[in-house]
Design a protein around this motif. Structure first.
Motif, PDB file in Angstrom:
ATOM      1  N   HIS A 275     -21.299  11.129  61.065  1.00 20.57           N
ATOM      2  CA  HIS A 275     -22.202  10.754  59.971  1.00 20.57           C
ATOM      3  C   HIS A 275     -22.673  11.996  59.241  1.00 20.57           C
ATOM      4  N   PHE A 276     -23.058  11.807  57.996  1.00 23.36           N
ATOM      5  CA  PHE A 276     -23.600  12.934  57.248  1.00 23.36           C
ATOM      6  C   PHE A 276     -25.051  13.163  57.638  1.00 23.36           C
ATOM      7  N   PRO A 277     -25.421  14.415  57.892  1.00 22.54           N
ATOM      8  CA  PRO A 277     -26.817  14.664  58.247  1.00 22.54           C
ATOM      9  C   PRO A 277     -27.743  14.324  57.088  1.00 22.54           C
ATOM     10  N   ALA A 278     -29.001  14.064  57.423  1.00 19.59           N
ATOM     11  CA  ALA A 278     -29.956  13.642  56.404  1.00 19.59           C
ATOM     12  C   ALA A 278     -30.741  14.808  55.824  1.00 19.59           C
ATOM     13  N   TYR A 279     -30.485  16.001  56.291  1.00 15.45           N
ATOM     14  CA  TYR A 279     -31.304  17.147  55.871  1.00 15.45           C
ATOM     15  C   TYR A 279     -30.475  18.174  55.127  1.00 15.45           C
ATOM     16  N   LYS A 280     -31.036  18.629  54.031  1.00 13.04           N
ATOM     17  CA  LYS A 280     -30.322  19.611  53.216  1.00 13.04           C
ATOM     18  C   LYS A 280     -29.971  20.842  54.039  1.00 13.04           C
ATOM     19  N   SER A 281     -30.910  21.256  54.873  1.00 10.39           N
ATOM     20  CA  SER A 281     -30.670  22.499  55.608  1.00 10.39           C
ATOM     21  C   SER A 281     -29.429  22.381  56.486  1.00 10.39           C
ATOM     22  N   ILE A 282     -29.185  21.206  57.037  1.00 10.16           N
ATOM     23  CA  ILE A 282     -28.016  21.073  57.909  1.00 10.16           C
ATOM     24  C   ILE A 282     -26.739  20.961  57.099  1.00 10.16           C
ATOM     25  N   ILE A 283     -26.780  20.176  56.025  1.00  8.06           N
ATOM     26  CA  ILE A 283     -25.574  20.004  55.210  1.00  8.06           C
ATOM     27  C   ILE A 283     -25.135  21.322  54.598  1.00  8.06           C
ATOM     28  N   GLU A 284     -26.101  22.156  54.303  1.00  7.00           N
ATOM     29  CA  GLU A 284     -25.734  23.430  53.699  1.00  7.00           C
ATOM     30  C   GLU A 284     -25.401  24.495  54.735  1.00  7.00           C
ATOM     31  N   SER A 285     -25.547  24.166  56.009  1.00 11.42           N
ATOM     32  CA  SER A 285     -25.335  25.192  57.022  1.00 11.42           C
ATOM     33  C   SER A 285     -23.858  25.364  57.345  1.00 11.42           C
ATOM     34  N   ALA A 286     -23.520  26.581  57.722  1.00 11.75           N
ATOM     35  CA  ALA A 286     -22.133  26.850  58.080  1.00 11.75           C
ATOM     36  C   ALA A 286     -21.763  26.049  59.323  1.00 11.75           C
ATOM     37  N   GLN A 287     -22.746  25.895  60.220  1.00 11.63           N
ATOM     38  CA  GLN A 287     -22.479  25.193  61.481  1.00 11.63           C
ATOM     39  C   GLN A 287     -21.949  23.790  61.213  1.00 11.63           C
ATOM     40  N   TRP A 288     -22.569  23.089  60.247  1.00 20.29           N
ATOM     41  CA  TRP A 288     -22.102  21.740  59.972  1.00 20.29           C
ATOM     42  C   TRP A 288     -20.787  21.754  59.220  1.00 20.29           C
ATOM     43  N   GLN A 289     -20.700  22.646  58.264  1.00 17.13           N
ATOM     44  CA  GLN A 289     -19.496  22.648  57.447  1.00 17.13           C
ATOM     45  C   GLN A 289     -18.261  23.013  58.240  1.00 17.13           C
ATOM     46  N   GLN A 290     -18.491  23.706  59.377  1.00 19.11           N
ATOM     47  CA  GLN A 290     -17.340  24.058  60.188  1.00 19.11           C
ATOM     48  C   GLN A 290     -16.931  22.956  61.147  1.00 19.11           C
ATOM     49  N   LEU A 291     -17.719  21.900  61.235  1.00 22.38           N
ATOM     50  CA  LEU A 291     -17.298  20.792  62.088  1.00 22.38           C
ATOM     51  C   LEU A 291     -16.004  20.231  61.513  1.00 22.38           C
ATOM     52  N   PRO A 292     -15.097  19.795  62.400  1.00 24.19           N
ATOM     53  CA  PRO A 292     -13.792  19.357  61.903  1.00 24.19           C
ATOM     54  C   PRO A 292     -13.897  18.220  60.889  1.00 24.19           C
ATOM     55  N   HIS A 293     -13.056  18.270  59.891  1.00 26.21           N
ATOM     56  CA  HIS A 293     -12.872  17.221  58.886  1.00 26.21           C
ATOM     57  C   HIS A 293     -14.030  17.054  57.912  1.00 26.21           C
TER      58      HIS A 293
END
Lengths: 297, 435, 277
Positions: free
Chosen positions: B357-375
């Motif tokens: 699922h897409f996170p609900a917080y801007k800070s997470i969506i913009e983080s490298a940690q999330w963006q590096q999750l597969p797919h």
């Protein structure tokens, strides 16, 4: 004088003490049956949901029901289901009772097997059969493949879904008619058969001239019990098909539940419940009429 | 006799026992039951799947807050029948998961607590949410819950089969851009692999068919509802969408007669090209893609619905939120416990986002940690073009049921398309006009 | 005596009946076998059920997790309580209707009989509203009390009491016994067959109840067996797995089957006894 009033008090006590025995039950009768029925009828004439009534609408809900193709279809579904299950259960139960009316060991074992499914609860039965009927993985599918046939998706086919639910119900409830008929068969006096045997009557003749007439009251009883029971179909349809495909397996009771709790139209649901009540009351009155007539006969 | 009477007060005292020192927090959720596998796990990073991760998160919260006793109620999806019954019975849970699309109904009846103050007390403000999450949870300027994610329906692709079918270019799956291309590619796929192109859920499920139908309608630029009291299912766009669905089913380009479990199982066995499901399976399927024994090994990709129709580049989204049903008997301590849980969940939303699922917080969506999750990179556009169901239309859950049933009936051929649309329109309008 | 003494059924009938028995047993046995298979193996192919390896992992999970036990316990408590309540209330009322005179007795009895025609569906919504207003949902009271109003019990017991000869009462009255004593000490023991019938009917009616607990007992601790089993089967792709589900079904079904097998004779006699009434 004091004696007189004492006697009068005793007489009053005597008159009403009997009522104390029925009072506890009557309290529950009023509280759990009469009042909710009244509430239900009142609700049936309102528009609202579980959280409050919006307005009083008189007979609008009933008018809507009789113009609602979905509801009318559920009435047909219920009647169709009763037609599928009741004759089959009655005839099969009778046939089983006739064959298994024996004192031998194998008859006892078979009787036990046929009644065993009846003691399971409705959701267990629905679960078992839902999984039996899964096209690829279910028992029906496995058996089909084993005999070289394509598995059929019973619960997804409009024409087959209700029969599948009916088969499930017959599997579940067959034991009851069988047991009732067995008891009735055992009441028939043996000399009737012995006399017929002396007259060299055939088995068929004995069946139709002696057996069936002797148990006609039980046949009527079984028919009416099963009709009333199957009119109230809910669990199997709710869990196996959810009313689909395309509204082909939705019985009235499921309509009531979904309308009231899923669609938040409680008044409409209550109206449908009252319609079902009338249908069942007619069936129950028919039972009373038939059995009381048989008693007089 | 007197001796017994003397003992009675002592017995009563001992029955009282020690007062329960912990505050009881009742949390109700769907997402399935998985006690057997994840019941005692308290580290979400080690869990997978919606059920596993949420169970682990609740366990972790409870371990970190020994003065709170969490009563976890798992209800079967979507749990609204039960919640409605509980609210009517004046015994609702403290926190419950709720789709953004369902919030308006309960809010309109005053059954949910606005949480602006509670969230502010633990340092959470609406501007921290992503746009889609914020729209999903706010009604009339009030924050009606804590968003935990934004989700969307997706096409999960079996790349191994796609390679076999010759539908891969530059390591990307080739997806159609029009109905004609769809049929051409589906035919090619089935010819070369012998498996169905699409794996759709058609049995005993209303949400699957509904979402697909809605997406095709939205892509044509047509609204789903004309206004708060009228649906738009008798429009040409609706007809085109439903006819397309029926066409592809009747021509054999979709696997048939599958319920949810069978559809997932079919895809996992490598028996279909594209599973039409959602974000919640991304994490799970990715795990299979690393399993050498799975047909998805090194062969999993996921995409948003391809744009088959001219109109709008839009995706359908909804969201999950924690909401607090109103309860006059809730104590201040229980409320404070709920706040603590919301704070914990917001802080650990990244773990929840591992489901897909897409996170609900801007800070997470913009983080490298999330963006590096597969797919995630492949589906991130949804966060920009995703559109939720309109907030001014209530009874979405009831309408979903009606739409799902009629759509299934139409595309499996049980009912002609026009009849299905008329019935769908009539039944939806009845619901929209019933309150 | 029975038909059996006169002739044995034809061979074809026996074969057909045996085939029917196989049809009855097959689903139950299949569920049993599936419960001994590993969940992931089943997800791949349920045909593997008939081949080894088998495992008791699902049962271990159930014992560890314990939810089925709670459901089972709730169903047992509710069913026993309702049975006891119905037996007591119906017997008391039946004695009053069958033996005692008080004003309005005939009318009241007819009203109770009319109650037989009222199906649960007509009153369930009203009951739900009442219990909501009293904040009594999610209690054993909510699950037990509605069932105490079933008129069938009163009907059955009244017929039975009426069939007992009045002389027994009169003899006791001459000895100076009170009404209550006559009821409790003398007549009640004579009605044991009817009590058994009514008890068994009520027990299974309560055991089988689905709709009412579904909307009334929604909290985790109050869930009954029917609702619990229903809840977990709805979306098992996202939960425990097929094998586990089957093990749950076995857990749910085996106690009742065992009770049935042990008390078979009594149960069947009781059910058949109802036909005579």
């Amino acid at each position: 004088m004091a004696e007189g009033s004492g006697l009068r008090r005793a007489a009053t006590w005597d008159r009403w003490s009997g009522a104390l025995f029925v009072a506890p039950y009557c309290a529950f009768f009023v509280l759990m049956l009469v009042i909710p029925l009244g509430l239900g009828i009142h609700l049936a004439m309102t528009r609202g949901d579980l959280f409050g009534i919006d307005e009083f609408v008189g007979f609008d809900n009933f008018a809507r029901l009789f113009a609602d193709p979905v509801f009318l279809r559920t009435v047909w579904n219920t009647i169709y289901f009763v037609l599928l299950t009741v004759p089959a259960m009655t005839l099969t139960g009778l046939a089983l009772a006739l064959v298994l009316n024996h004192t031998s060991r194998w008859a006892a074992i078979l009787r036990a097997i046929f009644f065993a499914s009846t003691v399971l609860s409705v959701t267990v039965v629905a679960l078992i059969w839902r999984l039996v009927l899964i096209p690829e993985g279910g028992l029906a599918g496995v058996v089909a493949r084993a005999i070289g046939e394509q598995p059929i998706a019973f619960l997804s086919e409009q024409a087959l879904a209700m029969p599948a639910v009916a088969v499930t119900t017959i599997w579940w409830g067959l034991g009851l008619p069988m047991v009732l008929f067995l008891a009735a068969l055992q009441q028939i006096p043996r000399d009737l058969y012995e006399a017929a045997a002396l007259d060299r009557a055939s088995k068929m003749r004995m069946l139709f001239s002696i057996t069936l007439p002797s148990i006609r009251r039980t046949i009527a009883l079984v028919l009416v019990i099963e009709i009333i029971l199957q009119f109230q179909l809910f669990g199997q349809a709710h869990l196996m098909t959810g009313g689909g495909p395309n509204n082909s397996t939705r019985p009235i009771v499921l309509f009531i539940y979904q309308t009231g709790w899923k669609q938040w139209q409680l008044g409409y649901a209550a109206a449908a419940a009252q319609v079902l009540f009338v249908m069942i009351a007619l069936a129950a009155m028919a039972q009373y009429y038939i059995t009381s007539r048989k008693d007089k006969a | 006799m007197r001796y017994l009477l003397a003992l009675l007060p002592l017995a009563m005292l001992s029955a009282c026992g020690k007062p329960e020192a912990r505050t009881e927090l009742t949390i109700q959720r769907f997402f399935g039951a998985c006690q057997a596998e994840f019941g005692t796990l308290a580290d979400p990073a080690k869990a997978e799947g919606e059920c596993g991760i949420i169970t682990a998160m609740i366990n972790q919260f409870e371990a970190a807050n020994p003065d709170i006793k969490v009563v976890e109620n798992t209800v079967f999806w979507p749990g609204y029948d039960q919640l409605t019954a509980q609210l009517a019975a004046n015994g609702p849970p403290d926190l419950v998961t709720m789709h953004s699309s369902a919030i308006p109904d309960y809010e309109a009846r005053g059954l949910l607590e606005p949480l602006d103050a509670d969230l502010a007390a633990v340092g959470i403000t609406p501007d921290q949410f992503t746009a889609a999450a914020r729209v999903g949870v706010m009604v009339d300027g009030k924050t009606m819950g804590l968003p935990i994610d934004v989700w969307a329906p997706l096409w999960h692709v079996n790349m191994n089969l796609f390679r076999q079918a010759g539908l891969v270019a530059n390591d990307q799956p080739v997806l159609p851009t029009s109905p004609e291309e769809f049929f051409a590619q589906a035919a090619q796929f089935q010819e070369r692999t012998g498996k169905p192109y699409l794996v759709q859920i058609s049995t005993k499920d209303s949400s699957g068919p509904m979402r697909i139908f809605y997406v095709w309608m939205l892509q044509q630029g047509a609204p789903l509802f004309r206004d708060a009291r009228h649906a738009n299912f008798d429009s040409p766009a609706a007809r085109r969408a439903l006819s397309f669905m029926k066409d592809l089913y009747q021509r054999g380009y979709s696997a048939k007669n599958l319920d949810y479990a069978s559809a997932v199982s079919t895809f996992l066995k490598g028996e279909g090209g594209i599973l039409v499901d959602g974000t919640w399976m991304v994490g799970k399927f990715d795990a299979f893609a690393h399993d050498a024994t799975s047909p998805l090994y090194r062969g999993y990709a996921v995409r948003s619905f391809p744009f088959l129709f001219e109109g709008r580049r839009v995706a359908l989204v909804d969201g999950h939120n924690w909401v607090m049903p109103t309860d006059a008997k809730r104590t201040a301590r229980e409320r404070e416990a709920a706040q603590r849980f919301l704070k914990y969940f917001a802080a650990n939303d990244f773990q929840w986002a591992r489901t897909g699922h897409f996170p609900a917080y801007k800070s997470i969506i913009e983080s490298a940690q999330w963006q590096q999750l597969p797919h995630r990179g492949d589906i991130a556009t949804i966060t920009q073009i995703g559109e939720p169901l309109p907030k001014y239309v209530r009874r979405q859950s009831a309408i979903e049921y009606v739409v799902g049933e009629e759509v299934s009936a139409a595309y499996t051929g049980a009912k002609p398309v026009d009849r299905a649309l008329t019935d769908m329109q009539r039944r939806a309008n009845e619901i929209l006009q019933s309150y | 005596m029975s038909l059996a003494a006169v002739h044995k059924p034809p061979r074809t009938a026996i074969v057909l009946v045996t085939l029917a028995a196989v049809f009855m047993l097959a689903p139950m046995l299949w569920v049993l076998i599936l419960s001994f298979k590993d969940n992931t193996a089943l997800m791949a192919d349920t045909g593997s059920a008939f081949l080894p390896p088998w495992t008791i992992a699902n049962y271990r999970s159930i014992v560890g997790e314990g939810q089925v036990f709670t459901w089972l316990m709730n169903s047992v408590i509710v069913s026993l309580a309702m049975t006891a309540g119905v037996l007591m209330l119906s017997s008391l009322a039946a004695y009053g209707f069958a033996r005692l005179e008080f004003p309005g007795r005939k009318l009241l009895f007819v009203i109770v009989l009319f109650g037989l025609a009222i199906p649960e569906q007509a009153v369930i919504i009203g009951r739900h509203q009442m219990f909501s207003a009293a904040s009594l949902h999610n209690t054993y009271a909510a699950l037990v009390l509605p069932g105490l109003s079933m008129p069938f019990g009163v009907f059955l017991m009244t017929q039975y009491f009426r069939a007992i000869p009045k002389e027994i009462d009169e003899a006791a009255l001459l000895d100076g016994a009170s009404r209550l004593r006559i009821f409790w000490r003398i007549l009640l023991p004579l009605t044991i067959p009817a009590q058994a019938t009514l008890g068994i009917f009520t027990f299974f009616h309560a055991w089988n109840d689905y709709w009412w607990p579904l909307i009334s007992a929604t909290n985790r601790d109050m869930v009954t067996l029917t609702v619990g089993i229903a809840a977990t089967q709805v979306n098992f792709a996202q939960s425990e797995g097929l094998g586990f589900l089957m093990a749950q079904a076995v857990f749910a079904g085996v106690p009742t089957l065992l009770v049935y097998l042990v008390f078979q004779k009594y149960i069947v006699r009781a059910v058949a006894g109802a036909a005579g009434q």
